[in-house]
Scaffold this motif. Structure first.
Motif, PDB file in Angstrom:
ATOM      1  N   UNK A   1       6.960  39.587   5.314  1.00  0.00           N
ATOM      2  CA  UNK A   1       8.131  38.961   5.918  1.00  0.00           C
ATOM      3  C   UNK A   1       8.171  37.471   5.618  1.00  0.00           C
ATOM      4  N   UNK A   2       7.018  36.831   5.729  1.00  0.00           N
ATOM      5  CA  UNK A   2       6.960  35.387   5.463  1.00  0.00           C
ATOM      6  C   UNK A   2       7.279  35.095   3.995  1.00  0.00           C
ATOM      7  N   UNK A   3       6.762  35.934   3.093  1.00  0.00           N
ATOM      8  CA  UNK A   3       7.115  35.778   1.680  1.00  0.00           C
ATOM      9  C   UNK A   3       8.589  36.111   1.451  1.00  0.00           C
ATOM     10  N   UNK A   4       9.123  37.005   2.293  1.00  0.00           N
ATOM     11  CA  UNK A   4      10.553  37.309   2.226  1.00  0.00           C
ATOM     12  C   UNK A   4      11.392  36.083   2.543  1.00  0.00           C
ATOM     13  N   UNK A   5      10.922  35.271   3.476  1.00  0.00           N
ATOM     14  CA  UNK A   5      11.620  34.015   3.792  1.00  0.00           C
ATOM     15  C   UNK A   5      11.600  33.091   2.571  1.00  0.00           C
ATOM     16  N   UNK A   6      10.434  33.005   1.921  1.00  0.00           N
ATOM     17  CA  UNK A   6      10.338  32.185   0.696  1.00  0.00           C
ATOM     18  C   UNK A   6      11.345  32.682  -0.340  1.00  0.00           C
ATOM     19  N   UNK A   7      11.401  34.014  -0.509  1.00  0.00           N
ATOM     20  CA  UNK A   7      12.296  34.597  -1.514  1.00  0.00           C
ATOM     21  C   UNK A   7      13.754  34.327  -1.161  1.00  0.00           C
ATOM     22  N   UNK A   8      14.078  34.398   0.145  1.00  0.00           N
ATOM     23  CA  UNK A   8      15.464  34.164   0.572  1.00  0.00           C
ATOM     24  C   UNK A   8      15.893  32.745   0.225  1.00  0.00           C
ATOM     25  N   UNK A   9      15.016  31.786   0.512  1.00  0.00           N
ATOM     26  CA  UNK A   9      15.382  30.408   0.209  1.00  0.00           C
ATOM     27  C   UNK A   9      15.430  30.172  -1.297  1.00  0.00           C
ATOM     28  N   UNK A  10      14.453  30.748  -1.983  1.00  0.00           N
ATOM     29  CA  UNK A  10      14.389  30.570  -3.436  1.00  0.00           C
ATOM     30  C   UNK A  10      15.651  31.088  -4.121  1.00  0.00           C
ATOM     31  N   UNK A  11      16.228  32.151  -3.573  1.00  0.00           N
ATOM     32  CA  UNK A  11      17.410  32.754  -4.199  1.00  0.00           C
ATOM     33  C   UNK A  11      18.714  32.271  -3.561  1.00  0.00           C
ATOM     34  N   UNK A  12      18.614  31.255  -2.709  1.00  0.00           N
ATOM     35  CA  UNK A  12      19.823  30.533  -2.304  1.00  0.00           C
ATOM     36  C   UNK A  12      20.462  30.913  -0.986  1.00  0.00           C
TER      37      UNK A  12
ATOM     38  N   UNK B   1       3.674  32.617  17.482  1.00  0.00           N
ATOM     39  CA  UNK B   1       3.922  31.193  17.231  1.00  0.00           C
ATOM     40  C   UNK B   1       3.424  30.694  15.869  1.00  0.00           C
ATOM     41  N   UNK B   2       2.214  31.125  15.444  1.00  0.00           N
ATOM     42  CA  UNK B   2       1.702  30.618  14.171  1.00  0.00           C
ATOM     43  C   UNK B   2       2.574  31.080  13.007  1.00  0.00           C
ATOM     44  N   UNK B   3       3.060  32.316  13.107  1.00  0.00           N
ATOM     45  CA  UNK B   3       3.887  32.866  12.033  1.00  0.00           C
ATOM     46  C   UNK B   3       5.276  32.224  12.027  1.00  0.00           C
ATOM     47  N   UNK B   4       5.796  31.983  13.227  1.00  0.00           N
ATOM     48  CA  UNK B   4       7.103  31.338  13.332  1.00  0.00           C
ATOM     49  C   UNK B   4       7.043  29.929  12.726  1.00  0.00           C
ATOM     50  N   UNK B   5       5.961  29.223  13.024  1.00  0.00           N
ATOM     51  CA  UNK B   5       5.818  27.861  12.485  1.00  0.00           C
ATOM     52  C   UNK B   5       5.796  27.890  10.953  1.00  0.00           C
ATOM     53  N   UNK B   6       5.064  28.847  10.402  1.00  0.00           N
ATOM     54  CA  UNK B   6       4.983  28.946   8.939  1.00  0.00           C
ATOM     55  C   UNK B   6       6.346  29.351   8.351  1.00  0.00           C
ATOM     56  N   UNK B   7       7.019  30.287   9.027  1.00  0.00           N
ATOM     57  CA  UNK B   7       8.337  30.725   8.555  1.00  0.00           C
ATOM     58  C   UNK B   7       9.310  29.554   8.490  1.00  0.00           C
ATOM     59  N   UNK B   8       9.249  28.686   9.480  1.00  0.00           N
ATOM     60  CA  UNK B   8      10.146  27.519   9.471  1.00  0.00           C
ATOM     61  C   UNK B   8       9.827  26.608   8.295  1.00  0.00           C
ATOM     62  N   UNK B   9       8.534  26.445   8.018  1.00  0.00           N
ATOM     63  CA  UNK B   9       8.168  25.607   6.867  1.00  0.00           C
ATOM     64  C   UNK B   9       8.598  26.257   5.554  1.00  0.00           C
TER      65      UNK B   9
ATOM     66  N   UNK C   1      16.558  30.049  11.639  1.00  0.00           N
ATOM     67  CA  UNK C   1      16.682  30.558  13.005  1.00  0.00           C
ATOM     68  C   UNK C   1      15.567  31.566  13.263  1.00  0.00           C
ATOM     69  N   UNK C   2      15.110  31.624  14.504  1.00  0.00           N
ATOM     70  CA  UNK C   2      14.074  32.585  14.879  1.00  0.00           C
ATOM     71  C   UNK C   2      14.620  33.461  15.997  1.00  0.00           C
ATOM     72  N   UNK C   3      14.418  34.764  15.871  1.00  0.00           N
ATOM     73  CA  UNK C   3      14.797  35.700  16.936  1.00  0.00           C
ATOM     74  C   UNK C   3      13.536  36.421  17.382  1.00  0.00           C
ATOM     75  N   UNK C   4      13.147  36.195  18.625  1.00  0.00           N
ATOM     76  CA  UNK C   4      11.905  36.804  19.120  1.00  0.00           C
ATOM     77  C   UNK C   4      12.159  37.978  20.058  1.00  0.00           C
ATOM     78  N   UNK C   5      13.423  38.262  20.342  1.00  0.00           N
ATOM     79  CA  UNK C   5      13.736  39.446  21.136  1.00  0.00           C
ATOM     80  C   UNK C   5      13.447  40.692  20.299  1.00  0.00           C
ATOM     81  N   UNK C   6      13.436  41.851  20.939  1.00  0.00           N
ATOM     82  CA  UNK C   6      13.228  43.108  20.206  1.00  0.00           C
ATOM     83  C   UNK C   6      14.369  44.077  20.536  1.00  0.00           C
ATOM     84  N   UNK C   7      14.514  45.093  19.723  1.00  0.00           N
ATOM     85  CA  UNK C   7      15.454  46.172  19.977  1.00  0.00           C
ATOM     86  C   UNK C   7      16.889  45.671  20.095  1.00  0.00           C
TER      87      UNK C   7
END
Ligand SMILES: [Zn+2]
Length: 344
Positions: free
Chosen positions: A180-191, A202-210, A215-221
């Motif tokens: 998922x985190x690499x998916x964020x990289x790919x999303x930005x890389x492809x525009x 929290x640690x993953x959210x922080x990395x995802x933002x970097x 936007x972050x959605x932490x709710x489920x379902x």
């Protein structure tokens, strides 16, 4: 030689196994220098029935070529190489179409007598088609990021293509693991302009933002679906990554895609059927994806890693030795670690 063997759920050991050696003239013998544990290794870690003979493990690795068969042309002794998570000849009809995971003469690591990557050495079948030579030394500082080209970065990129990500569009990534985190990289890389990560830690959210998540959605379902719709003008995202494979994550992914949008599935499905066929039918939603042909993407992604434009290696938050691999599985399984790098 020593290698990782799984004997059942929760039972991972470092065992003495037969030495890897050349068998076919198209083989290479690789001394593994870096490997890692995959989120997909956690499925058997939680579910595997006891096996007396055990199952070799590992499909992401970098190493130094120790020997090559008589027919090998593109790699030579001493080369530092990365292996994608499936081996392939590079010459059949599917390899030419960029779908190396369907290679007519390919296969999977740690299956059918082929070595796994979580060990000291690997016999690499179809070495010319499979391996990619890296223009760096074996201990280069970029090793963690280069290692992600064997699977997670290629998989995040594959989901992006299956989700038809495009410049200025909205992307939503379901899953805050390494893929998922690499998916964020790919999303930005492809525009993608708006990049929503669905995750909770929290640690993953922080990395995802970097990495570029806006936007972050932490709710489920249903609450997660509601929240993504709020963030996207009520419509949902153009492109959705499904990086988990659970029923709930799949329902969520299909619930947050907008009409005419696409879902890229790269989480190994733990269900027999894709849910919500009627809604996705009437919304003209494309559902694509599968195991990433990581080999097809290495040449495209490699320059971005070498030139520092992307740093997918930051998903590794723990480095261990081969002896510590059983504890590495435990740490990833308990979500103490995002992804574990093994240094040999
Ligand atoms: Zn092929």
């Amino acid at each position: 030689m020593r290698a990782t063997v799984m004997f059942g759920a929760g039972d991972v050991r470092i065992e003495n196994v037969p030495d890897a050696r050349l068998v076919e003239p198209t083989d290479a013998l690789l001394r593994v220098t870096r490997a890692c544990i995959c989120g997909s290794d956690l499925w058997p870690y939680n579910q595997m029935e006891h096996s007396a003979s055990g199952q070799r493990m590992g499909h992401e690795f970098i190493g130094v070529v120790d020997a090559v068969g008589a027919d090998v042309r593109t790699v030579k002794v001493g080369d530092v190489v990365v292996a994608p998570f499936a081996w392939s000849d590079g010459t059949c009809v599917f390899c030419h179409e960029g779908l190396h995971t369907s290679c007519l003469h390919g296969g999977w690591w740690a299956r059918d007598g082929i070595d796994g990557g979580q060990g000291e050495a690997v016999r690499v079948p179809q070495a010319d088609g499979t391996l990619v030579v890296l223009p760096v030394g074996a201990d280069d500082a970029l090793m963690p990021s280069l290692l992600t080209l064997s699977d997670v970065m290629g998989t995040g990129h594959h989901a992006a293509l299956a989700a038809k990500v495009a410049h200025g569009k909205t992307a939503a990534v379901v899953g805050d693991g390494a893929v998922g985190l690499c998916g964020v990289i790919a999303a930005r890389r492809l525009g993608a302009e708006q990049i929503i990560l669905l995750g909770r830690r929290p640690d993953r959210i922080a990395l995802a933002k970097e990495f570029g998540a806006t936007d972050i959605v932490s709710e489920r379902g249903d609450e997660a679906v509601e929240r993504v719709r709020e963030l996207t003008g009520g419509f949902g995202a153009h492109s959705v990554w499904e990086c988990v494979g659970h029923d709930l994550s799949t329902v969520t992914a299909l619930g947050i895609v907008r009409p005419g949008g696409a879902v890229g599935r790269v989480g190994l499905p733990q269900h027999e059927q894709i849910p919500t066929t009627l809604t996705t039918f009437f919304d003209n939603v494309s559902i694509g994806g599968g195991p990433a042909p990581a080999r097809a993407y290495i040449e495209e992604l490699l320059p971005d890693v070498l030139e520092g434009r992307i740093e997918p290696g930051r998903v590794f938050d723990r480095v261990i030795s081969l002896d510590e691999v059983p504890d590495g599985y435990r740490a990833m399984n308990e979500r103490e670690s995002i992804k574990v790098l093994i240094e040999l």
